[in-house]
Design a protein around this motif. Structure first.
Motif, PDB file in Angstrom:
ATOM      1  N   ARG A 122       4.158  -1.905   5.410  1.00  0.00           N
ATOM      2  CA  ARG A 122       3.154  -2.831   5.927  1.00  0.00           C
ATOM      3  C   ARG A 122       2.476  -3.576   4.794  1.00  0.00           C
ATOM      4  NH1 ARG A 122      -1.891   0.482   6.026  1.00  0.00           N
ATOM      5  NH2 ARG A 122      -1.164   2.532   5.412  1.00  0.00           N
ATOM      6  N   TRP A 123       2.118  -4.817   5.104  1.00  0.00           N
ATOM      7  CA  TRP A 123       1.385  -5.677   4.182  1.00  0.00           C
ATOM      8  C   TRP A 123      -0.068  -5.750   4.609  1.00  0.00           C
ATOM      9  CZ3 TRP A 123       2.748  -7.325  -0.405  1.00  0.00           C
ATOM     10  CH2 TRP A 123       4.098  -7.489  -0.716  1.00  0.00           C
ATOM     11  N   LEU A 124      -0.964  -5.713   3.628  1.00  0.00           N
ATOM     12  CA  LEU A 124      -2.394  -5.854   3.846  1.00  0.00           C
ATOM     13  C   LEU A 124      -2.893  -6.990   2.978  1.00  0.00           C
ATOM     14  CD1 LEU A 124      -3.357  -2.116   3.213  1.00  0.00           C
ATOM     15  CD2 LEU A 124      -2.789  -3.138   5.415  1.00  0.00           C
ATOM     16  N   TYR A 125      -3.736  -7.832   3.519  1.00  0.00           N
ATOM     17  CA  TYR A 125      -4.351  -8.901   2.742  1.00  0.00           C
ATOM     18  C   TYR A 125      -5.727  -8.436   2.291  1.00  0.00           C
ATOM     19  CZ  TYR A 125      -6.324 -13.415   1.472  1.00  0.00           C
ATOM     20  OH  TYR A 125      -6.912 -14.450   0.795  1.00  0.00           O
ATOM     21  N   GLY A 130      -8.534  -5.110  -6.151  1.00  0.00           N
ATOM     22  CA  GLY A 130      -7.704  -5.611  -7.236  1.00  0.00           C
ATOM     23  C   GLY A 130      -6.373  -6.199  -6.801  1.00  0.00           C
ATOM     24  N   HIS A 131      -6.049  -6.168  -5.511  1.00  0.00           N
ATOM     25  CA  HIS A 131      -4.785  -6.717  -5.027  1.00  0.00           C
ATOM     26  C   HIS A 131      -5.066  -7.771  -3.963  1.00  0.00           C
ATOM     27  CE1 HIS A 131      -2.750  -2.567  -5.863  1.00  0.00           C
ATOM     28  NE2 HIS A 131      -3.093  -3.184  -6.973  1.00  0.00           N
ATOM     29  N   GLU A 132      -4.451  -8.917  -4.128  1.00  0.00           N
ATOM     30  CA  GLU A 132      -4.563  -9.924  -3.073  1.00  0.00           C
ATOM     31  C   GLU A 132      -3.723  -9.494  -1.870  1.00  0.00           C
ATOM     32  OE1 GLU A 132      -3.881 -14.691  -2.366  1.00  0.00           O
ATOM     33  OE2 GLU A 132      -4.049 -13.928  -4.398  1.00  0.00           O
ATOM     34  N   TRP A 133      -2.480  -9.092  -2.129  1.00  0.00           N
ATOM     35  CA  TRP A 133      -1.581  -8.581  -1.095  1.00  0.00           C
ATOM     36  C   TRP A 133      -1.101  -7.210  -1.531  1.00  0.00           C
ATOM     37  CZ3 TRP A 133      -0.925 -10.939   3.453  1.00  0.00           C
ATOM     38  CH2 TRP A 133      -1.239 -12.302   3.551  1.00  0.00           C
ATOM     39  N   THR A 134      -1.042  -6.270  -0.605  1.00  0.00           N
ATOM     40  CA  THR A 134      -0.599  -4.917  -0.904  1.00  0.00           C
ATOM     41  C   THR A 134       0.431  -4.493   0.129  1.00  0.00           C
ATOM     42  OG1 THR A 134      -2.825  -4.412  -1.705  1.00  0.00           O
ATOM     43  CG2 THR A 134      -1.362  -2.542  -1.329  1.00  0.00           C
ATOM     44  N   GLY A 138       4.511   3.915   5.304  1.00  0.00           N
ATOM     45  CA  GLY A 138       3.793   4.502   6.428  1.00  0.00           C
ATOM     46  C   GLY A 138       2.891   5.648   6.005  1.00  0.00           C
ATOM     47  N   GLU A 139       3.204   6.270   4.851  1.00  0.00           N
ATOM     48  CA  GLU A 139       2.405   7.381   4.322  1.00  0.00           C
ATOM     49  C   GLU A 139       1.377   6.919   3.294  1.00  0.00           C
ATOM     50  OE1 GLU A 139       5.926   7.454   4.048  1.00  0.00           O
ATOM     51  OE2 GLU A 139       6.090   8.389   6.018  1.00  0.00           O
ATOM     52  N   ASN A 140       1.168   5.604   3.206  1.00  0.00           N
ATOM     53  CA  ASN A 140       0.196   4.983   2.296  1.00  0.00           C
ATOM     54  C   ASN A 140       0.557   5.064   0.816  1.00  0.00           C
ATOM     55  OD1 ASN A 140      -1.541   3.917   4.234  1.00  0.00           O
ATOM     56  ND2 ASN A 140      -2.594   5.881   4.451  1.00  0.00           N
ATOM     57  N   PHE A 141       1.851   5.157   0.486  1.00  0.00           N
ATOM     58  CA  PHE A 141       2.271   5.066  -0.909  1.00  0.00           C
ATOM     59  C   PHE A 141       2.417   3.595  -1.268  1.00  0.00           C
ATOM     60  CE2 PHE A 141       4.050   9.320   0.103  1.00  0.00           C
ATOM     61  CZ  PHE A 141       3.305  10.037  -0.819  1.00  0.00           C
ATOM     62  N   LEU A 142       1.957   3.228  -2.463  1.00  0.00           N
ATOM     63  CA  LEU A 142       2.024   1.846  -2.909  1.00  0.00           C
ATOM     64  C   LEU A 142       3.472   1.449  -3.201  1.00  0.00           C
ATOM     65  CD1 LEU A 142       0.402  -0.693  -3.723  1.00  0.00           C
ATOM     66  CD2 LEU A 142       0.313   0.253  -6.035  1.00  0.00           C
ATOM     67  N   ILE A 165       6.484  -4.502  -8.231  1.00  0.00           N
ATOM     68  CA  ILE A 165       7.225  -3.644  -7.310  1.00  0.00           C
ATOM     69  C   ILE A 165       7.440  -2.304  -7.995  1.00  0.00           C
ATOM     70  CG2 ILE A 165       9.367  -3.331  -6.003  1.00  0.00           C
ATOM     71  CD1 ILE A 165       9.719  -6.402  -6.084  1.00  0.00           C
ATOM     72  N   ASN A 166       6.969  -1.230  -7.369  1.00  0.00           N
ATOM     73  CA  ASN A 166       7.181   0.098  -7.949  1.00  0.00           C
ATOM     74  C   ASN A 166       8.669   0.368  -8.045  1.00  0.00           C
ATOM     75  OD1 ASN A 166       4.515   0.621  -8.390  1.00  0.00           O
ATOM     76  ND2 ASN A 166       4.220   1.736  -6.488  1.00  0.00           N
ATOM     77  N   GLU A 167       9.077   0.973  -9.157  1.00  0.00           N
ATOM     78  CA  GLU A 167      10.487   1.163  -9.467  1.00  0.00           C
ATOM     79  C   GLU A 167      11.250   1.874  -8.349  1.00  0.00           C
ATOM     80  OE1 GLU A 167      13.093   2.330 -13.381  1.00  0.00           O
ATOM     81  OE2 GLU A 167      11.241   3.442 -13.017  1.00  0.00           O
ATOM     82  N   ALA A 168      10.628   2.829  -7.685  1.00  0.00           N
ATOM     83  CA  ALA A 168      11.296   3.574  -6.609  1.00  0.00           C
ATOM     84  C   ALA A 168      11.651   2.680  -5.426  1.00  0.00           C
ATOM     85  CB  ALA A 168      10.407   4.722  -6.146  1.00  0.00           C
TER      86      ALA A 168
END
Length: 191
Positions: A122-125, A130-134, A138-142, A165-168
């Motif tokens: 999911r995307w959050l505005y 510190g983030h414009e878009w995040t 589903g488990e709230n991992f960035l 983008i996180n490497e994983a």
């Protein structure tokens, strides 16, 4: 190490996203041969190498990974997203079904999508400091975040606009770019 892609222009429909460690290079640009004469069609390309600071046309020799066909007419609108390269080759989805609101009466700038790995994101505005878009799992991992440089920040030979983008989750880079581009379009056009 996360993938830190510099968004060269900050302009949704025309920019290169180059990883600072030269691992990933994406381009978002108007589609060179839009279907049905629709002039509101954008393409996302995997470029293979860093772009030059000058306009280059290397993408014209490539097939896009994703085609974003936005609706035409006054104010535009959502249309169809076409995944034309693996892993989700030849998949076309209405954008409103691809990026669904997170709640029935929720805001338009909080949406979820199913990635090419079958998982939901999911995307959050402005949902995290510190983030414009995040982008979160589903488990709230960035998963990823995007920021445009604020006008009061100096820029020294870089744009200051970054998609991290996180490497994983690097295997989802096309999904992330497509969904982020649509989210930014939704925000810009108040859809």
């Amino acid at each position: 190490m996360p993938y830190v892609l510099e968004d060269r222009t900050g302009v949704m429909a025309m920019s290169d996203f180059d990883d600072i460690y030269d691992r990933l290079f994406l381009r978002v640009t108007p589609h060179p041969h839009p279907p049905d004469g629709n002039n509101n069609v954008w393409a996302i390309y995997t470029m293979g190498r860093r772009s030059s600071r000058h306009n280059d046309a290397r993408h014209l020799d490539r097939h896009p990974s994703v085609i974003l066909e936005f609706a035409t007419g006054p104010g535009g609108g959502l249309g169809t997203v076409h995944f034309v390269q693996p892993p989700a080759a030849s998949l076309s989805i209405p954008m409103s079904r691809y990026l669904r609101k997170t709640a029935l009466f929720g805001g338009s700038l909080y949406r979820k999508f199913t990635g090419s790995d079958g998982q939901e994101y999911r995307w959050l505005y402005k949902g995290m400091d510190g983030h414009e878009w995040t982008c979160l799992t589903g488990e709230n991992f960035l998963v990823a975040h995007y920021n445009l440089r604020s006008s009061n920040m100096p820029a020294f030979n870089v744009s200051g606009n970054t998609l991290t983008i996180n490497e994983a989750f690097a295997h989802l880079s096309i999904d992330i770019m497509a969904s982020l581009t649509i989210m930014r379009y939704i925000a810009e056009h108040n859809l």
